[in-house]
Design a protein around this motif. Structure first.
Motif, PDB file in Angstrom:
ATOM      1  N   ALA A  53      -7.627 -28.825  25.797  1.00  0.00           N
ATOM      2  CA  ALA A  53      -8.706 -28.270  26.607  1.00  0.00           C
ATOM      3  C   ALA A  53      -9.126 -29.255  27.693  1.00  0.00           C
ATOM      4  O   ALA A  53      -9.163 -30.472  27.477  1.00  0.00           O
ATOM      5  CB  ALA A  53      -9.899 -27.923  25.726  1.00  0.00           C
ATOM      6  N   LEU A  54      -9.448 -28.691  28.877  1.00  0.00           N
ATOM      7  CA  LEU A  54      -9.804 -29.503  30.040  1.00  0.00           C
ATOM      8  C   LEU A  54     -11.234 -29.229  30.489  1.00  0.00           C
ATOM      9  O   LEU A  54     -11.771 -28.141  30.279  1.00  0.00           O
ATOM     10  CB  LEU A  54      -8.853 -29.213  31.207  1.00  0.00           C
ATOM     11  CG  LEU A  54      -7.356 -29.385  30.955  1.00  0.00           C
ATOM     12  CD1 LEU A  54      -6.570 -28.955  32.196  1.00  0.00           C
ATOM     13  CD2 LEU A  54      -7.025 -30.814  30.572  1.00  0.00           C
ATOM     14  N   SER A  55     -11.828 -30.224  31.137  1.00  0.00           N
ATOM     15  CA  SER A  55     -13.132 -30.037  31.757  1.00  0.00           C
ATOM     16  C   SER A  55     -12.963 -29.288  33.077  1.00  0.00           C
ATOM     17  O   SER A  55     -11.836 -28.973  33.499  1.00  0.00           O
ATOM     18  CB  SER A  55     -13.784 -31.400  32.010  1.00  0.00           C
ATOM     19  OG  SER A  55     -13.051 -32.096  33.013  1.00  0.00           O
ATOM     20  N   GLU A  56     -14.065 -29.008  33.763  1.00  0.00           N
ATOM     21  CA  GLU A  56     -13.989 -28.337  35.059  1.00  0.00           C
ATOM     22  C   GLU A  56     -13.216 -29.156  36.085  1.00  0.00           C
ATOM     23  O   GLU A  56     -12.598 -28.607  36.997  1.00  0.00           O
ATOM     24  CB  GLU A  56     -15.398 -28.042  35.576  1.00  0.00           C
ATOM     25  CG  GLU A  56     -16.144 -26.984  34.771  1.00  0.00           C
ATOM     26  CD  GLU A  56     -17.482 -26.655  35.382  1.00  0.00           C
ATOM     27  OE1 GLU A  56     -17.799 -27.231  36.455  1.00  0.00           O
ATOM     28  OE2 GLU A  56     -18.205 -25.827  34.813  1.00  0.00           O
ATOM     29  N   VAL A  59      -9.930 -32.799  33.523  1.00  0.00           N
ATOM     30  CA  VAL A  59      -9.774 -33.995  32.696  1.00  0.00           C
ATOM     31  C   VAL A  59      -9.824 -33.566  31.236  1.00  0.00           C
ATOM     32  O   VAL A  59     -10.715 -32.797  30.849  1.00  0.00           O
ATOM     33  CB  VAL A  59     -10.886 -35.026  32.991  1.00  0.00           C
ATOM     34  CG1 VAL A  59     -10.753 -36.236  32.067  1.00  0.00           C
ATOM     35  CG2 VAL A  59     -10.836 -35.455  34.444  1.00  0.00           C
ATOM     36  N   PRO A  60      -8.890 -34.002  30.391  1.00  0.00           N
ATOM     37  CA  PRO A  60      -8.900 -33.589  28.987  1.00  0.00           C
ATOM     38  C   PRO A  60     -10.224 -33.927  28.299  1.00  0.00           C
ATOM     39  O   PRO A  60     -10.779 -35.021  28.500  1.00  0.00           O
ATOM     40  CB  PRO A  60      -7.739 -34.388  28.381  1.00  0.00           C
ATOM     41  CG  PRO A  60      -6.813 -34.644  29.522  1.00  0.00           C
ATOM     42  CD  PRO A  60      -7.722 -34.849  30.717  1.00  0.00           C
ATOM     43  N   LEU A  61     -10.704 -33.003  27.490  1.00  0.00           N
ATOM     44  CA  LEU A  61     -11.936 -33.239  26.746  1.00  0.00           C
ATOM     45  C   LEU A  61     -11.721 -34.232  25.612  1.00  0.00           C
ATOM     46  O   LEU A  61     -12.626 -34.984  25.255  1.00  0.00           O
ATOM     47  CB  LEU A  61     -12.478 -31.917  26.198  1.00  0.00           C
ATOM     48  CG  LEU A  61     -12.854 -30.865  27.250  1.00  0.00           C
ATOM     49  CD1 LEU A  61     -13.294 -29.570  26.579  1.00  0.00           C
ATOM     50  CD2 LEU A  61     -13.950 -31.391  28.168  1.00  0.00           C
ATOM     51  N   GLN A  62     -10.515 -34.208  25.038  1.00  0.00           N
ATOM     52  CA  GLN A  62     -10.144 -35.166  23.998  1.00  0.00           C
ATOM     53  C   GLN A  62      -8.819 -35.830  24.394  1.00  0.00           C
ATOM     54  O   GLN A  62      -7.762 -35.507  23.855  1.00  0.00           O
ATOM     55  CB  GLN A  62     -10.006 -34.475  22.644  1.00  0.00           C
ATOM     56  CG  GLN A  62     -11.329 -34.029  22.032  1.00  0.00           C
ATOM     57  CD  GLN A  62     -11.132 -33.488  20.625  1.00  0.00           C
ATOM     58  OE1 GLN A  62     -10.421 -32.504  20.410  1.00  0.00           O
ATOM     59  NE2 GLN A  62     -11.768 -34.131  19.659  1.00  0.00           N
TER      60      GLN A  62
END
Length: 402
Positions: A53-56, A59-62
């Protein structure tokens, strides 16, 4: 694995959960490919799933993937991944990555692109990014703290690629173009960026396309890889040598071939005690934008052995070539080593980290991968992602920097 509390941006993957998949799985077609993403499988298979999962801001969240507890020593208590520069018009951040502590600058090279209006000539640009003095604000604020700009050497460095620290400046690999041969070129890190060619042939035979370079401090010798990407990419027409690894002694002008048997030798690095040499083989990248699943994506390691000639001259050679690691995603391109002996490679889904035994201990996920990286201040790693540059804050320290 030890059960410990992890920061929210770290995900733990249990290798045992993926040792046996209940159904066949192919990272292709409509799924993320072998060259773009870590393995993700359905929960029904009861396997360890990598969260992509990516941020807006994409950038990967984890971004930090823990496969082995050794990675905890690399990450430290509060690892961070931060986007610090981007350029969507061309792939500005591809290779090199050379940290100059005195000016707090990292020099890097672009990938090839068509720079003129008529799209007739490909070029590669050299740039630098200035890192600020670090504070809590640096970690939280993305704006205005990092500055990058292109650099124009006093004499052209045609199709520059890998580079390393040398004599208080930057030593670039020039792949060459047309009638201009591949070469090792020194550049001063300060304007007007004066250059000096140190080497451009092997006893009269032109190199294929020098790719990456490192210096052995025991005798000041320069070691570099020479794959045939210039010929594959039509930068230069003829190939006059096998794809090999060389050692150049700038004091005497001596040049030796020190390793062969690679399809396309690429990244090169020494262990922190200088006893081992790591070389990546990127056969899986054909140089034309295609990937070859059944080809070499391998890190090899060889012993660095001292030898004394009858005249008393000390030199070093490589022995006992063996497999160190194989990348599951893309191919290991640029390679660096930390003070603990862990090996870092830019791969198809980010950075892979192996411990000194060759066990994958962790990944730093970056969408569309990382070509190269470099260590800067203690606990700081810079990642080159073609159109973006990332900064990692962690607990590791680079062996080359120290």
């Amino acid at each position: 694995m030890t059960s410990v509390s992890l920061p929210p941006n770290v995900q733990r993957i249990d290798p045992q959960a993926n040792a046996v998949l209940t159904t066949s799985y192919d990272r292709g077609a409509d799924e993320p490919t072998w060259y773009q993403s870590s393995l993700t499988v359905s929960a029904e298979q009861k396997s360890a799933v990598v969260n992509l999962a990516l941020s807006e801001s994409q950038v990967p969240l984890q971004p930090f993937v823990l496969y082995h507890d050794d990675f905890l020593k690399v990450l430290g208590p509060n690892p961070r991944l931060k986007l610090i520069a981007k350029e969507e018009r061309y792939p500005f951040a591809h290779e090199a990555g050379v940290w100059i502590p005195d000016t707090r600058e990292v020099f890097f090279t672009s990938n090839q692109f068509y720079g003129d209006a008529k799209h007739q000539h490909r070029e590669i640009r050299i740039s630098k990014i200035k890192l600020p003095e670090y504070s809590d604000k640096t970690l939280d604020d993305d704006e205005g703290l990092y500055e990058w700009q292109t650099v124009t050497p006093q004499s052209p460095i045609l199709t520059g690629n890998g580079a390393t620290n040398f004599d208080d400046g930057v030593l670039f690999c020039q792949q060459g173009s047309g009638s201009v041969p591949g070469a090792l070129i020194y550049m001063s890190p300060k304007p007007p960026y004066a250059t000096k060619t140190l080497l451009n042939n092997f006893y009269g035979r032109p190199f294929n396309a020098p790719n990456d370079v490192v210096v052995l401090p025991m005798d000041g010798s320069i070691w570099f890889t020479d794959p045939d990407y210039a010929q594959l990419q039509s930068l230069r027409r003829f190939r006059r040598l096998p794809n090999q690894v060389y050692c150049f002694q700038p004091i005497t002008g001596s040049i030796r071939m020190v390793a062969d048997g690679f399809v396309r030798p690429n990244g090169i690095a020494f262990s922190p005690d200088w006893n081992r040499c790591y070389i990546t083989d990127t056969e899986a990248y054909d140089g034309l934008g295609n990937n070859i699943a059944q080809a070499a994506a391998t890190v090899y390691v060889q012993d660095v052995v001292e030898q004394t000639s009858p005249s008393g001259e000390v030199s070093f050679y490589l022995a006992n070539k063996r497999v160190f690691a194989f990348a599951d995603c893309g191919a290991p391109d640029g390679i660096k080593v930390d003070l603990a002996g862990n090996v870092y490679c830019g791969c198809g889904d980010g950075v892979h980290v192996w411990n000194p035994s060759g066990t994958l201990i962790g990944k730093i996920l970056v969408p569309r991968g990382v070509a190269n990286l470099c260590f800067a201040d203690p606990g700081t790693i810079i990642l080159l992602n073609e159109t973006r540059i990332f900064e990692v804050k962690c607990a590791s320290r680079g062996a080359l920097v120290c």
